[in-house]
Write a protein that holds these residues in place. Sequence first.
Motif, mmCIF file in Angstrom:
data_model
loop_
_atom_site.group_PDB
_atom_site.id
_atom_site.type_symbol
_atom_site.label_atom_id
_atom_site.label_comp_id
_atom_site.label_asym_id
_atom_site.label_seq_id
_atom_site.Cartn_x
_atom_site.Cartn_y
_atom_site.Cartn_z
ATOM 1 N N UNK A 176 5.528 -12.820 7.131
ATOM 2 C CA UNK A 176 4.186 -13.389 6.581
ATOM 3 C C UNK A 176 3.488 -12.484 5.601
ATOM 4 N N UNK A 177 3.944 -11.350 5.552
ATOM 5 C CA UNK A 177 3.385 -10.339 4.446
ATOM 6 C C UNK A 177 4.299 -10.241 3.205
ATOM 7 N N UNK A 178 5.692 -10.210 3.187
ATOM 8 C CA UNK A 178 6.360 -9.737 2.228
ATOM 9 C C UNK A 178 7.182 -11.233 1.743
ATOM 10 N N UNK A 179 7.548 -12.153 2.398
ATOM 11 C CA UNK A 179 8.211 -13.243 2.054
ATOM 12 C C UNK A 179 7.595 -14.519 1.828
ATOM 13 N N UNK A 180 6.535 -14.872 2.616
ATOM 14 C CA UNK A 180 5.795 -15.879 2.578
ATOM 15 C C UNK A 180 4.980 -15.952 1.142
ATOM 16 N N UNK A 181 5.368 -17.060 0.382
ATOM 17 C CA UNK A 181 4.819 -17.248 -0.971
ATOM 18 C C UNK A 181 3.430 -17.174 -1.130
ATOM 19 N N UNK A 182 2.708 -17.500 -0.210
ATOM 20 C CA UNK A 182 1.087 -17.404 -0.145
ATOM 21 C C UNK A 182 0.892 -15.822 -0.379
ATOM 22 N N UNK A 183 1.439 -14.956 0.309
ATOM 23 C CA UNK A 183 1.291 -13.603 0.302
ATOM 24 C C UNK A 183 1.876 -12.614 -0.711
ATOM 25 N N UNK A 184 3.235 -13.048 -0.916
ATOM 26 C CA UNK A 184 4.172 -12.399 -1.561
ATOM 27 C C UNK A 184 3.829 -12.357 -3.112
ATOM 28 N N UNK A 185 3.228 -13.289 -3.715
ATOM 29 C CA UNK A 185 2.816 -13.415 -4.983
ATOM 30 C C UNK A 185 1.593 -12.386 -5.328
ATOM 31 N N UNK A 186 1.053 -11.655 -4.374
ATOM 32 C CA UNK A 186 -0.161 -10.816 -4.742
ATOM 33 C C UNK A 186 0.413 -9.429 -4.214
ATOM 34 N N UNK A 187 1.772 -9.239 -3.850
ATOM 35 C CA UNK A 187 2.200 -7.950 -3.601
ATOM 36 C C UNK A 187 2.301 -7.002 -4.944
ATOM 37 N N UNK A 188 2.561 -5.657 -4.737
ATOM 38 C CA UNK A 188 2.670 -4.725 -5.855
ATOM 39 C C UNK A 188 3.992 -4.115 -5.377
ATOM 40 N N UNK A 189 4.479 -3.448 -6.447
ATOM 41 C CA UNK A 189 5.687 -2.765 -6.278
ATOM 42 C C UNK A 189 5.530 -1.654 -5.375
ATOM 43 N N UNK A 190 4.383 -0.779 -5.411
ATOM 44 C CA UNK A 190 4.042 0.208 -4.456
ATOM 45 C C UNK A 190 4.097 -0.119 -3.061
#
Length: 425
Positions: A176-190
């Motif tokens: 849900x946090x790292x793969x789901x497109x709804x959430x992954x799009x707002x992730x940072x490299x860090x």
Amino acid sequence: MKKVFAIAGLMAVSSLSAQFKINIESAATFTPKEVYLYTLNGSKDMLFTKAVRKENTWQISVDKPYSGMMKLYFPEANASINFISENRDVKMKFDADKGKISNIQYLDQSNALMNSLQDAQQKREYILPALHQIKEYYPPSSDFRKALETEIAQLSISAQSMAANPFVSYYQTNYAKFVDKKNASSLTHSEIINFLSNTNDLLETSSLLRPVLISYLNVNPGADLSADVDKLLKAVNTETPRGQTVLSELIEIFDIYEMKDLKDKYLTEAKNLKCTINERLSKTIATNVNTEVGAQFSNYVFNQATNTTAKSVYDVKADRKVIVFWASTCSHCEADLPKLIEKYNAMKAKKIEIIAFSLDNDRDAYNNKVKSLPWINDTELKGWYSTVAEKYNVHATPTYFVLDASNKIIAKPSHAADVISYLSL
């Protein structure tokens, strides 16, 4: 002394006993005898053991701890079943329809939970919030309210169930946090680097590693991708098993997406490591080195070759050979192969032969297609489980190699037009 030996013997027996057992029951109409069990390392299925059918069941003992994704593969039917292990007994049964697996029933608690969560994922997203609102309009004692609460309970993830199934919890939370497109799009490299550097060993067995890496590569598209990858590899440390598995995955991602410069850069980095190399990275290096231009194309013994009496690739005598990996379901192959058919007589006149390996798994589809292919054809009818796919580092179809008379790789064209151009036809 006898007591000491007795205790030592007891310890040995204990250490050899199974961590957990996998019980599989099939319909009598499903006829394959053997099943292969695979564990997972990153995105790679790793053969663990195999078992032979007894009546309508297979029983497999797993003698070491394992939590994560697993796979059963029935080679005679080219059929597979994915499931999970929580380092506890697994039980399942299935029906068969015309030799194909159907109606899989997961009878252990962990797989039943995982299966229900995946089936209910869309319902939880779109329906669960509405059900919570609707139920408030009905008296608690009404039948409809009770039915709504029953449905809500079935769609909700029980904290108790998740606590009892740490792998399920790990997979669901991090997907849900790292793969789901709804959430992954707002992730940072860090954020992704922190996860990859500090998460536990379930990452390698969860099937999440490659999609998380793709999420990382998609952060800030258009930026300096090489610098971003360098930053990631420094953080995960390529002298550690985790870092080497990440490096292996990245090399394969760049290979699949034909990002040749990045693939070559990080493959060179892998080759130059001075530390002990783990099995995963060793295989990635070896497979790539063995299929580079200038390498000797390793021999392959034909399985059921047509249009030849040769028994293997090396038995085929020609000044040059074009190796083609294709499938009857591949649309690009449909466009490419006719171009080679047009030039095949010209190739034969120049002592050039084509050897085509099909990654089909349907015998009728394969047989219907090869009727129109005049060159040497062979297949294992195992799809992407075919040994040639891994042996020759094939990630997509069509894939081409051109060999000289001594079976050395002299070119790796991308398309049939490139083959024709290279051979000056």
